[in-house]
Design a protein around this motif. Structure first.
Motif, PDB file in Angstrom:
ATOM      1  N   SER A 186       0.813  -1.208   0.000  1.00  0.00           N
ATOM      2  CA  SER A 186       0.000   0.000   0.000  1.00  0.00           C
ATOM      3  C   SER A 186       0.851   1.264   0.000  1.00  0.00           C
ATOM      4  O   SER A 186       0.462   2.281   0.534  1.00  0.00           O
ATOM      5  N   GLN A 187       2.014   1.207  -0.586  1.00  0.00           N
ATOM      6  CA  GLN A 187       2.860   2.377  -0.781  1.00  0.00           C
ATOM      7  C   GLN A 187       3.219   2.496  -2.253  1.00  0.00           C
ATOM      8  O   GLN A 187       3.540   1.500  -2.903  1.00  0.00           O
ATOM      9  N   ILE A 188       3.132   3.711  -2.775  1.00  0.00           N
ATOM     10  CA  ILE A 188       3.660   3.949  -4.111  1.00  0.00           C
ATOM     11  C   ILE A 188       5.175   3.899  -4.024  1.00  0.00           C
ATOM     12  O   ILE A 188       5.765   4.441  -3.095  1.00  0.00           O
ATOM     13  N   LYS A 189       5.804   3.240  -4.974  1.00  0.00           N
ATOM     14  CA  LYS A 189       7.270   3.257  -5.014  1.00  0.00           C
ATOM     15  C   LYS A 189       7.729   4.625  -5.500  1.00  0.00           C
ATOM     16  O   LYS A 189       7.339   5.063  -6.588  1.00  0.00           O
ATOM     17  N   GLU A 190       8.525   5.288  -4.687  1.00  0.00           N
ATOM     18  CA  GLU A 190       8.981   6.634  -5.012  1.00  0.00           C
ATOM     19  C   GLU A 190      10.461   6.619  -5.370  1.00  0.00           C
ATOM     20  O   GLU A 190      11.264   5.927  -4.735  1.00  0.00           O
ATOM     21  N   TYR A 191      10.807   7.392  -6.385  1.00  0.00           N
ATOM     22  CA  TYR A 191      12.188   7.497  -6.840  1.00  0.00           C
ATOM     23  C   TYR A 191      12.512   8.967  -7.044  1.00  0.00           C
ATOM     24  O   TYR A 191      11.828   9.658  -7.799  1.00  0.00           O
ATOM     25  N   SER A 192      13.557   9.454  -6.375  1.00  0.00           N
ATOM     26  CA  SER A 192      14.052  10.791  -6.695  1.00  0.00           C
ATOM     27  C   SER A 192      15.085  10.635  -7.801  1.00  0.00           C
ATOM     28  O   SER A 192      15.762   9.614  -7.910  1.00  0.00           O
ATOM     29  N   THR A 193      15.200  11.636  -8.653  1.00  0.00           N
ATOM     30  CA  THR A 193      15.992  11.493  -9.878  1.00  0.00           C
ATOM     31  C   THR A 193      17.240  12.363  -9.864  1.00  0.00           C
ATOM     32  O   THR A 193      17.315  13.392  -9.202  1.00  0.00           O
ATOM     33  N   LYS A 194      18.229  11.905 -10.620  1.00  0.00           N
ATOM     34  CA  LYS A 194      19.413  12.716 -10.877  1.00  0.00           C
ATOM     35  C   LYS A 194      19.740  12.599 -12.364  1.00  0.00           C
ATOM     36  O   LYS A 194      19.016  11.936 -13.110  1.00  0.00           O
ATOM     37  N   LYS A 195      20.808  13.192 -12.796  1.00  0.00           N
ATOM     38  CA  LYS A 195      21.045  13.318 -14.228  1.00  0.00           C
ATOM     39  C   LYS A 195      21.492  12.015 -14.895  1.00  0.00           C
ATOM     40  O   LYS A 195      21.302  11.814 -16.075  1.00  0.00           O
ATOM     41  N   THR A 196      22.098  11.109 -14.150  1.00  0.00           N
ATOM     42  CA  THR A 196      22.606   9.887 -14.769  1.00  0.00           C
ATOM     43  C   THR A 196      21.473   8.927 -15.084  1.00  0.00           C
ATOM     44  O   THR A 196      20.448   8.903 -14.417  1.00  0.00           O
ATOM     45  N   LEU A 197      21.699   8.107 -16.109  1.00  0.00           N
ATOM     46  CA  LEU A 197      20.697   7.159 -16.545  1.00  0.00           C
ATOM     47  C   LEU A 197      20.844   5.867 -15.747  1.00  0.00           C
ATOM     48  O   LEU A 197      21.854   5.187 -15.805  1.00  0.00           O
TER      49      LEU A 197
ATOM     50  N   GLN B 106       7.080  -4.285 -11.137  1.00  0.00           N
ATOM     51  CA  GLN B 106       6.270  -5.370 -11.676  1.00  0.00           C
ATOM     52  C   GLN B 106       5.088  -4.817 -12.446  1.00  0.00           C
ATOM     53  O   GLN B 106       4.732  -3.648 -12.309  1.00  0.00           O
ATOM     54  N   GLN B 107       4.493  -5.668 -13.268  1.00  0.00           N
ATOM     55  CA  GLN B 107       3.285  -5.269 -13.981  1.00  0.00           C
ATOM     56  C   GLN B 107       2.268  -4.687 -12.998  1.00  0.00           C
ATOM     57  O   GLN B 107       2.039  -5.238 -11.917  1.00  0.00           O
ATOM     58  N   TRP B 108       1.696  -3.563 -13.371  1.00  0.00           N
ATOM     59  CA  TRP B 108       0.577  -2.936 -12.678  1.00  0.00           C
ATOM     60  C   TRP B 108       0.941  -2.370 -11.307  1.00  0.00           C
ATOM     61  O   TRP B 108       0.065  -1.954 -10.565  1.00  0.00           O
ATOM     62  N   GLU B 109       2.223  -2.337 -10.956  1.00  0.00           N
ATOM     63  CA  GLU B 109       2.634  -1.584  -9.778  1.00  0.00           C
ATOM     64  C   GLU B 109       2.687  -0.110 -10.136  1.00  0.00           C
ATOM     65  O   GLU B 109       2.970   0.261 -11.274  1.00  0.00           O
ATOM     66  N   VAL B 110       2.421   0.745  -9.154  1.00  0.00           N
ATOM     67  CA  VAL B 110       2.416   2.188  -9.377  1.00  0.00           C
ATOM     68  C   VAL B 110       3.730   2.765  -8.862  1.00  0.00           C
ATOM     69  O   VAL B 110       4.129   2.515  -7.724  1.00  0.00           O
ATOM     70  N   ASN B 111       4.395   3.533  -9.705  1.00  0.00           N
ATOM     71  CA  ASN B 111       5.700   4.112  -9.395  1.00  0.00           C
ATOM     72  C   ASN B 111       5.672   5.615  -9.604  1.00  0.00           C
ATOM     73  O   ASN B 111       5.165   6.096 -10.621  1.00  0.00           O
ATOM     74  N   ASP B 112       6.228   6.368  -8.657  1.00  0.00           N
ATOM     75  CA  ASP B 112       6.355   7.816  -8.777  1.00  0.00           C
ATOM     76  C   ASP B 112       7.813   8.177  -8.973  1.00  0.00           C
ATOM     77  O   ASP B 112       8.645   7.948  -8.087  1.00  0.00           O
ATOM     78  N   LEU B 113       8.144   8.739 -10.114  1.00  0.00           N
ATOM     79  CA  LEU B 113       9.481   9.249 -10.395  1.00  0.00           C
ATOM     80  C   LEU B 113       9.414  10.766 -10.221  1.00  0.00           C
ATOM     81  O   LEU B 113       8.671  11.449 -10.937  1.00  0.00           O
TER      82      LEU B 113
END
Length: 542
Positions: A11-22, A28-35
């Protein structure tokens, strides 16, 4: 990308903070991710900025997903996918520091047993709903307009989680809900005064814009409101419950901005941007869209067109207004009905015959089961009468919604089975039995052959060789011989299903006597029953 807060809790959205590198995001399928993309510069009118993630999926199909502003200089690229494999993305954000940022998302096969993807349509079964993985979606809905308000302002969604678990346990797989409602306009039960813990109408601390419902400030949106709604819809996703999200409602005292104003468009577009990545979302432009004189056909059509332009995931959309759906069937993905008439079954049959290429979903049929407080009695409050109307929708080949007065509107008793004996409990179990029945016997393969009805209602499944006849508890006899003549019934078995208890009678050879009125059907006078004849085969042609 650096994973900042990838939670293992479902019951948590996977959160990712971003930087310039790739770098890679693995999901997984149908999981919700916040970039999350952030800028330290102060941006004028950030909600108006058009920011897009250009995604190329493993089949090399380009998907343009809008990012949404989340306050504090943050834009969120919310992503989910049914495509196993590697997808790449590039952010298009003119005049923002993260313009041109690139990344990869590796989508692995779903491992959550009860997760099947978003609700879709199938060309070969045009009047039924399915999940993306091909499993039939038996759309059994529960109305809870104020679900957004249960735990508003609290870190823990204890009430929301409890109610959703109860609904999941009883096989409800959809909640018809408002993004926001303020209060009802009809009178309230005086008994509610001693139980204000269940009252959610009229709260001034909840509002999707700045200010409050009484003193609105349309200049901007209230991000806190939507962050809370995120958690509600995510919790529904964790319980595999679809949010039938009604974006507007006109008769619940909401102080909306005028139609087609900048504030109106800002709100509507933001809802579509923010919630489209949730696989468990189905759009509904407005509850009772044309009943109250606020909206026009043209306005609703424009909202639908607006949705389709913004929604990169192509979630299903409808309008809670049968008149609009009838006049504009090509604009909606399924036909929404609201019908209180006594002849409900026939009205559903008529709709099914008129719109042969779309599912028929009766969102509101006047059956509002009684609760400890009288909230909105409608036409039918007796639990068995309400159940019967739901079965009428089902046996017409459509889908249905259950209303309990203790949860459908401003009063929400989130834990009904933990209340004292003086509290009247909802009959959720009736609908669990219904869901189990049609999961066992493949509802998607049945057709209502109404011309074969006798003293009950018929559903016939030629593919699996099953015939069902629904009969009220007052009825002594129900004839299926006219239907069975289509089949070779030499090895057929019959049994009965009790709609109140979910019990089956013992199987016995199919009773071929066409006028055996003296044959005692089980549970006569106690419960509506369904006669099931199975093991039918195609007639051999000489």
């Amino acid at each position: 990308m650096t994973k900042a807060n990838a939670q293992s809790n479902d019951s948590q959205i996977k959160e990712y903070s971003t930087k310039k590198t790739l770098e890679q995001v693995i999901t997984q399928q149908w999981e919700v991710n916040d970039l999350i993309f952030k800028t330290n510069k102060k941006i004028k009118d950030p909600f108006d900025k058009e920011v897009i993630a250009e995604v190329i999926n493993p089949q090399l199909i380009v998907q343009k997903i809008p990012l949404f502003y989340n306050g504090n200089g943050e834009w969120i690229f919310r992503f989910s996918s049914s495509d196993v494999g590697k997808s790449t993305y590039k952010i298009v954000a003119p005049h923002l520091s993260f313009d041109g940022r690139k990344g990869e998302v590796i989508v692995q096969k779903n491992t959550k047993v009860d997760r099947h993807g978003s609700v879709v349509l199938k060309e070969e079964y045009p009047q039924h709903f399915f999940y993306e993985d091909g499993k039939h979606y038996f759309n059994l809905a529960f109305e809870c307009d104020w679900l957004f308000a249960l735990d508003y302002g609290k870190e823990e969604l204890s009430k929301t989680k409890h109610l959703l678990k109860v609904l999941n346990d009883y096989k409800y797989n959809q909640v018809v809900m408002n993004v926001y409602s303020y209060d009802v306009k009809w009178k309230k039960d005086p008994k509610l005064g001693n139980h204000q813990e269940f009252e959610y109408g009229g709260r001034e601390d909840i509002y999707p814009f700045l200010g409050s419902n009484s003193s609105p400030n349309y200049s901007s949106l209230n991000v806190d409101f939507f962050q809370h709604l995120d958690q509600v819809i995510l919790e529904m996703h964790d319980h595999e419950i679809v949010s039938h999200l009604m974006i507007y409602v006109w008769n619940k005292g909401v102080n909306w901005p005028d139609m087609n104003t900048e504030a109106d468009n800002l709100y509507y577009d933001y809802v579509i941007k923010r919630y489209q990545a949730f696989p468990n979302v189905v759009w509904d432009v407005s509850k009772e869209a044309l009943l109250y004189g606020r909206a026009t056909n043209e306005y609703i059509s424009e909202r639908i067109e607006r949705t389709k332009a913004l929604d990169a995931y192509n979630r299903l959309i409808s309008v809670h207004d049968y008149g609009f759906c009838k006049r504009h069937p090509d604009e909606v993905d399924f036909i929404s009905m609201q019908n209180w008439e006594r002849a409900l079954y026939q009205k559903m049959i008529d709709a099914k015959n008129e719109f042969k290429n779309k599912p028929i979903f009766n969102i509101e049929h006047g059956g509002y089961e009684e609760a400890p407080f009288q909230v909105f009695p409608g036409a039918y409050t007796n639990s068995e009468a309400c159940l019967r109307r739901n079965y009428e929708c089902i046996f017409a080949g459509g889908y249905t919604t259950y209303y309990w007065q203790g949860a459908s509107w401003n009063v929400v008793i989130h834990n009904p089975f933990e209340q004292g004996e003086e509290f009247e409990k909802p009959h959720f179990d009736y609908f669990k039995h219904m869901a189990n029945l049609f999961e066992k016997f493949n509802f998607e393969n049945f057709e209502p052959l109404s011309w074969f009805n006798s003293s009950g209602y018929n559903l016939t499944n030629k593919k699996d060789g099953v015939v069902m006849m629904y009969t009220p508890k007052e009825c002594q006899w129900i004839g299926v011989s006219k239907v069975i003549k289509q089949f070779d019934a030499s090895e057929a078995k019959q049994l009965w299903f009790n709609t109140l208890t979910g019990e089956y009678s013992e199987e016995e050879p199919y009773n071929t006597a066409p006028f055996d009125f003296w044959y005692e059907r089980p549970w006569k006078g106690e419960a509506d029953v369904i006669l099931i004849v199975k093991g039918l085969k195609e007639q051999k042609v000489n």
